[in-house]
Design a protein around this motif. Structure first.
Motif, PDB file in Angstrom:
ATOM      1  N   SER A  93       0.830  -1.206   0.000  1.00 17.74           N
ATOM      2  CA  SER A  93       0.000   0.000   0.000  1.00 17.74           C
ATOM      3  C   SER A  93       0.867   1.259   0.000  1.00 17.74           C
ATOM      4  CB  SER A  93      -0.922   0.031   1.221  1.00 17.74           C
ATOM      5  OG  SER A  93      -1.836  -1.028   1.179  1.00 17.74           O
ATOM      6  N   MET A  94       1.910   1.241   0.809  1.00 13.84           N
ATOM      7  CA  MET A  94       2.803   2.402   0.874  1.00 13.84           C
ATOM      8  C   MET A  94       3.538   2.595  -0.453  1.00 13.84           C
ATOM      9  SD  MET A  94       2.364   3.909   3.704  1.00 13.84           S
ATOM     10  CE  MET A  94       3.763   5.003   3.743  1.00 13.84           C
ATOM     11  N   ARG A  95       3.874   1.510  -1.106  1.00 12.09           N
ATOM     12  CA  ARG A  95       4.548   1.616  -2.404  1.00 12.09           C
ATOM     13  C   ARG A  95       3.667   2.362  -3.392  1.00 12.09           C
ATOM     14  NH1 ARG A  95       4.810  -2.764  -6.942  1.00 12.09           N
ATOM     15  NH2 ARG A  95       2.655  -2.530  -6.374  1.00 12.09           N
ATOM     16  N   GLU A  96       2.389   1.992  -3.418  1.00 10.96           N
ATOM     17  CA  GLU A  96       1.460   2.647  -4.338  1.00 10.96           C
ATOM     18  C   GLU A  96       1.298   4.123  -3.985  1.00 10.96           C
ATOM     19  OE1 GLU A  96      -2.158   0.373  -4.305  1.00 10.96           O
ATOM     20  OE2 GLU A  96      -1.140  -1.439  -4.984  1.00 10.96           O
ATOM     21  N   LEU A  97       1.307   4.425  -2.713  1.00 14.53           N
ATOM     22  CA  LEU A  97       1.150   5.803  -2.254  1.00 14.53           C
ATOM     23  C   LEU A  97       2.418   6.623  -2.496  1.00 14.53           C
ATOM     24  CD1 LEU A  97      -0.545   7.898  -0.567  1.00 14.53           C
ATOM     25  CD2 LEU A  97       0.641   6.995   1.429  1.00 14.53           C
ATOM     26  N   LEU A  98       3.585   6.031  -2.214  1.00 12.31           N
ATOM     27  CA  LEU A  98       4.832   6.784  -2.253  1.00 12.31           C
ATOM     28  C   LEU A  98       5.499   6.845  -3.617  1.00 12.31           C
ATOM     29  CD1 LEU A  98       6.423   5.685   1.134  1.00 12.31           C
ATOM     30  CD2 LEU A  98       5.306   7.852   0.593  1.00 12.31           C
ATOM     31  N   THR A  99       5.228   5.915  -4.506  1.00  3.99           N
ATOM     32  CA  THR A  99       5.901   5.906  -5.815  1.00  3.99           C
ATOM     33  C   THR A  99       5.722   7.229  -6.555  1.00  3.99           C
ATOM     34  OG1 THR A  99       5.814   3.510  -6.009  1.00  3.99           O
ATOM     35  CG2 THR A  99       6.055   4.756  -8.053  1.00  3.99           C
ATOM     36  N   PRO A 100       4.525   7.773  -6.656  1.00  6.95           N
ATOM     37  CA  PRO A 100       4.399   9.057  -7.359  1.00  6.95           C
ATOM     38  C   PRO A 100       5.122  10.212  -6.650  1.00  6.95           C
ATOM     39  CG  PRO A 100       2.246   8.042  -7.054  1.00  6.95           C
ATOM     40  CD  PRO A 100       3.236   7.232  -6.273  1.00  6.95           C
ATOM     41  N   ILE A 101       5.208  10.134  -5.336  1.00  8.34           N
ATOM     42  CA  ILE A 101       5.874  11.185  -4.568  1.00  8.34           C
ATOM     43  C   ILE A 101       7.385  11.082  -4.727  1.00  8.34           C
ATOM     44  CG2 ILE A 101       6.304  12.059  -2.237  1.00  8.34           C
ATOM     45  CD1 ILE A 101       3.431  11.069  -1.550  1.00  8.34           C
ATOM     46  N   LEU A 102       7.908   9.869  -4.662  1.00 12.17           N
ATOM     47  CA  LEU A 102       9.348   9.659  -4.703  1.00 12.17           C
ATOM     48  C   LEU A 102       9.916   9.698  -6.122  1.00 12.17           C
ATOM     49  CD1 LEU A 102       9.643   6.840  -2.023  1.00 12.17           C
ATOM     50  CD2 LEU A 102      10.142   9.268  -1.749  1.00 12.17           C
ATOM     51  N   THR A 103       9.082   9.470  -7.106  1.00 11.99           N
ATOM     52  CA  THR A 103       9.532   9.500  -8.508  1.00 11.99           C
ATOM     53  C   THR A 103       8.613  10.412  -9.330  1.00 11.99           C
ATOM     54  OG1 THR A 103       8.235   7.512  -8.936  1.00 11.99           O
ATOM     55  CG2 THR A 103      10.572   7.204  -8.419  1.00 11.99           C
ATOM     56  N   PRO A 104       8.536  11.711  -8.992  1.00 11.05           N
ATOM     57  CA  PRO A 104       7.579  12.602  -9.653  1.00 11.05           C
ATOM     58  C   PRO A 104       7.874  12.858 -11.122  1.00 11.05           C
ATOM     59  CG  PRO A 104       9.042  13.864  -8.244  1.00 11.05           C
ATOM     60  CD  PRO A 104       9.345  12.400  -8.011  1.00 11.05           C
ATOM     61  N   ASN A 105       9.109  12.716 -11.543  1.00 15.10           N
ATOM     62  CA  ASN A 105       9.461  13.017 -12.928  1.00 15.10           C
ATOM     63  C   ASN A 105       9.477  11.798 -13.833  1.00 15.10           C
ATOM     64  OD1 ASN A 105       9.780  15.737 -12.288  1.00 15.10           O
ATOM     65  ND2 ASN A 105      11.881  15.380 -11.591  1.00 15.10           N
ATOM     66  N   SER A 106       9.102  10.654 -13.303  1.00 10.75           N
ATOM     67  CA  SER A 106       9.122   9.445 -14.132  1.00 10.75           C
ATOM     68  C   SER A 106       7.763   9.255 -14.787  1.00 10.75           C
ATOM     69  CB  SER A 106       9.475   8.224 -13.287  1.00 10.75           C
ATOM     70  OG  SER A 106       8.417   7.909 -12.427  1.00 10.75           O
TER      71      SER A 106
END
Length: 98
Positions: free
Chosen positions: A83-96
């Motif tokens: 769940s955290m991966r889904e939540l944090l991926t856009p935050i941690l990789t905003p330019n991808s």
């Protein structure tokens, strides 16, 4: 072929065993375990045969519940991590382009 939930449970159970095996080699664990063994030995010496059987059954049940709790905690941590991966991926990789 196993279904995904069964496969996940098998993987998690094996991983829990690996983690427990690793922890059981830690000094803090060994020190506490030594004290537990000493206390159990002292108590056991005072018991009659029927009480010793009950005490052994009690130990087996405590082990069973401890193992189940460990598996459930790991399973929930795995779900939380997903769940955290889904939540944090856009935050941690905003330019991808994920």
């Amino acid at each position: 072929m196993k279904k995904l939930p069964e496969l996940c449970k098998d993987i998690i159970s094996k991983r829990c065993v690996e983690i427990c095996d690793s922890i059981s080699q830690e000094n803090w664990y060994l020190n506490i375990q030594e004290k537990i063994i000493e206390k159990r030995t002292n108590i056991y010496a005072y018991l009659n045969d029927d009480a010793k059987n009950e005490f052994n059954d009690y130990d087996d049940l405590k082990l069973e519940i401890s193992n189940k709790i460990i598996d459930e905690i790991y399973m929930q941590a795995f779900k939380d991590g997903m769940s955290m991966r889904e939540l944090l991926t856009p935050i941690l990789t905003p330019n991808s382009s994920l």
